[in-house]
Design a protein around this motif. Structure first.
Motif, mmCIF file in Angstrom:
data_model
loop_
_atom_site.group_PDB
_atom_site.id
_atom_site.type_symbol
_atom_site.label_atom_id
_atom_site.label_comp_id
_atom_site.label_asym_id
_atom_site.label_seq_id
_atom_site.Cartn_x
_atom_site.Cartn_y
_atom_site.Cartn_z
ATOM 1 N N ALA A 31 14.456 10.983 14.701
ATOM 2 C CA ALA A 31 14.016 9.600 14.885
ATOM 3 C C ALA A 31 12.695 9.631 15.643
ATOM 4 N N TYR A 32 11.745 8.834 15.212
ATOM 5 C CA TYR A 32 10.448 8.826 15.886
ATOM 6 C C TYR A 32 9.706 7.529 15.594
ATOM 7 N N ASP A 33 8.725 7.240 16.442
ATOM 8 C CA ASP A 33 7.867 6.073 16.293
ATOM 9 C C ASP A 33 6.497 6.512 15.783
ATOM 10 N N PHE A 34 5.863 5.661 15.006
ATOM 11 C CA PHE A 34 4.514 5.944 14.530
ATOM 12 C C PHE A 34 3.828 4.625 14.182
ATOM 13 N N LYS A 35 2.557 4.707 13.887
ATOM 14 C CA LYS A 35 1.779 3.526 13.531
ATOM 15 C C LYS A 35 1.133 3.729 12.167
ATOM 16 N N LEU A 36 0.875 2.625 11.493
ATOM 17 C CA LEU A 36 0.273 2.657 10.165
ATOM 18 C C LEU A 36 -0.666 1.472 10.024
ATOM 19 N N LYS A 37 -1.860 1.733 9.497
ATOM 20 C CA LYS A 37 -2.827 0.667 9.249
ATOM 21 C C LYS A 37 -3.163 0.646 7.767
ATOM 22 N N THR A 38 -2.888 -0.459 7.109
ATOM 23 C CA THR A 38 -3.155 -0.599 5.685
ATOM 24 C C THR A 38 -4.636 -0.921 5.470
ATOM 25 N N PRO A 39 -5.147 -0.852 4.236
ATOM 26 C CA PRO A 39 -6.562 -1.150 4.006
ATOM 27 C C PRO A 39 -6.851 -2.654 3.951
ATOM 28 N N TRP A 40 -8.128 -3.007 3.993
ATOM 29 C CA TRP A 40 -8.574 -4.381 3.772
ATOM 30 C C TRP A 40 -8.299 -4.771 2.314
ATOM 31 N N LYS A 41 -8.125 -6.064 2.084
ATOM 32 C CA LYS A 41 -7.914 -6.574 0.732
ATOM 33 C C LYS A 41 -8.867 -7.755 0.492
ATOM 34 N N PHE A 42 -9.453 -7.795 -0.704
ATOM 35 C CA PHE A 42 -10.437 -8.824 -1.051
ATOM 36 C C PHE A 42 -10.025 -9.507 -2.354
ATOM 37 N N GLY A 43 -10.318 -10.815 -2.437
ATOM 38 C CA GLY A 43 -9.940 -11.558 -3.627
ATOM 39 C C GLY A 43 -10.982 -12.570 -4.052
ATOM 40 N N ILE A 44 -11.064 -12.792 -5.356
ATOM 41 C CA ILE A 44 -11.909 -13.843 -5.933
ATOM 42 C C ILE A 44 -11.076 -14.549 -6.992
#
Length: 520
Positions: free
Chosen positions: A320-333
């Motif tokens: 068992a462990y803790d971690f962090k995750l950052k997803t990418p930016w998202k753009f829309g038109i």
């Protein structure tokens, strides 16, 4: 699976620096097409048309087009055709998909200030995956043996037997080196792997990512609409798999793996919709979504059972462990327009480069005496992120949909939603990465999923402030399943390979959504 064990050994792991492997992270990245029945029935193509509460999570400016306050709730069923029940997960499940309200306040002749709150299920993890295939001169235990022969694992001998000293030594390696394999000892090489004739694999996952969105929006002269949404993401993933091999010596083994991922994330979204021509209903929408900053915990419990004749023995490991995750930016038109009072049509395009996902290692924590608060520090897992960049890629999402009011209170809708592949065709799970994400891997399988195609339709009824909408969605994705990655040990005298061909797998879904709402 229930078996009587004649020998059990356990390895419980606690590691201060932890992260997660690329294919596990990928489960959390993409969104389902979900929300109100109207939004789903039109393929999600409402980002420029607006005035639907589900646009709170795609183009926040869409909430600025509401002229009256409203409340809505959505629920229904999701079914996976052709799947067999496994691991306590049924192929048909009820789902609560959305619930929220918009408060609309007039601030001028043509101006409104709107505040909204909405819950939506952005990802439904209920899925059953089954695969089987032949193995010729290959096996999962041979993978661990070749890693040891290549000098990747390092060894020491603890209370429970052989343990690795490398980040490349994972739970599967530990189980095999305490059951079938003989680890290196001094100058003595590893020996004793067993080839397999074939394999069978089943995984059942359940859970969801629930998103709680808070929005503020408005308009300028009924020509420009602006919106801001702040979202809290609640992750609840529970997966269980069983991988079995028929060993070439006539015996059998099974590896059972359970993994739970939980935690929260936060993001924000900005959107604008404008009408370029004053007297035209044609609209253009632009949106940007920040990365989701996740703070997560993962737990796994993995068991290996070997059966020789009537005797069964096994080992298990857990972590068992803790971690962090950052997803990418998202753009829309997006674009949308209405024709008269009875017809509306919209189209949207979104892009996110998932290769830029940032898996982060928790470095530690401290206390800030000035703010009287605790804090955590983290750093990028550069080795795993390089693998992610090579394995995942930019994803384009195309949404088109239309609505036609064919009677006084009745509307019919249809849409199409296409999502390009997230996975590189030649991507693979790399067991040689010097990363905590490799160390904490508890399974060897992976799937390179291809494009997703969704066809939608629906019916709506509205009268006297009440509305009832029904939508149907069919979603289909094909993938290449691998029980383990190719691994080769190059040696001038005796090169050795461990290769398995992929199996075709599918993720097909039927979804039925009912929305009930009231406008006041």
């Amino acid at each position: 699976m229930k078996k009587i064990l004649t020998a059990i050994s356990a390895l419980a792991v606690a590691y201060s620096a932890a992260a997660q492997e690329t294919y596990e992270n990928a489960r959390l990245l993409s969104d389902d097409l979900n929300g109100t029945a109207r939004y789903v029935a039109m393929g999600g193509a409402l980002d420029a048309l607006g005035a639907d509460i589900s646009t709170i999570g795609t183009n926040p400016a869409g909430i600025g087009l509401f002229r009256h306050s409203t409340a809505q709730v959505s629920f229904g069923f999701v079914s996976q055709p052709g799947a067999k029940g496994f691991g306590g997960v049924d192929k048909t499940n009820m789902s609560f998909d959305q619930g929220g309200f918009v408060y609309s306040h007039r601030t001028g002749h043509k101006s409104f200030l709107n505040v909204a709150f909405n819950y939506r299920k952005s990802n439904n993890f209920n899925h059953i995956l089954s695969a089987a295939g032949q193995l010729s001169g290959a096996s999962q235990n041979k993978l661990s043996a070749l890693k040891g022969a290549a000098g990747m694992l390092g060894f020491r001998y603890g209370d429970h037997g052989p343990e690795g000293t490398s980040n490349r030594f994972n739970s599967i390696d530990y189980l095999y080196y305490n059951t079938l394999l003989t680890p290196p000892l001094g100058d003595v090489a590893a020996t004793g792997y067993v080839d397999a004739d074939g394999y069978a694999f089943d995984r059942a996952s359940s859970g969801y990512i629930g998103v709680y969105d808070l929005n503020i929006s408005g308009n300028i002269s009924d020509r420009v609409y602006l919106g801001l949404t702040v979202g809290i993401h609640d992750v609840n993933y529970d997966g269980y798999s069983e991988y079995s091999e028929n060993l070439a010596d006539g015996n059998a083994l099974t590896v059972a793996d359970g993994r739970i991922i939980s935690g929260t994330g936060v993001d924000f979204k900005l959107g604008v919709i404008f009408r370029p021509v004053a007297n035209s209903p044609f609209r253009i929408g632009l949106s940007v979504a920040s990365p989701i900053w996740y703070d997560l915990t993962t737990r796994n419990f993995t068991e290996l059972y070997t059966t020789y004749g009537t005797e069964t023995s096994g080992y298990h490991t857990e972590a068992a462990y803790d971690f962090k995750l950052k997803t990418p930016w998202k753009f829309g038109i997006s674009m949308g327009t209405t024709v008269g009072a009875n017809f509306a049509i919209g189209a949207s395009y979104d892009f996110a480069n998932y290769g830029k996902t940032d898996s982060r290692i928790n470095d530690g924590s401290g206390y800030d005496w000035y703010t009287d608060s605790y804090y955590e520090t983290s750093s990028s897992d550069k080795a795993m992120n390089a693998h992610t960049d090579a394995t995942l890629k930019g994803v384009s999402t195309l949404k088109v949909g239309a609505e036609y009011r064919f009677a006084n209170h009745w509307s019919v809708r249809a849409g199409y939603n296409y999502v390009s592949p997230m996975y590189n065709k030649f991507g693979y799970k790399d067991y040689t990465i010097d990363s905590p994400g490799t160390y904490y891997t508890s399974s060897t399988d992976y799937t390179n999923w291809k494009a997703t195609n969704r066809a939608t339709c629906g019916l709506g009824f509205a009268k006297g402030g009440f509305n009832v909408d029904l939508a149907y969605q069919y979603s289909a994705t094909k993938g290449d399943f691998y029980p383990f990655s190719k691994f080769t040990v190059e040696d001038s005298d005796s090169p050795d390979n461990n290769v398995c061909q992929p199996a075709d797998v599918y993720n097909k879904r039927h979804q039925l959504i009912l929305t009930m709402g009231y406008t006041f």
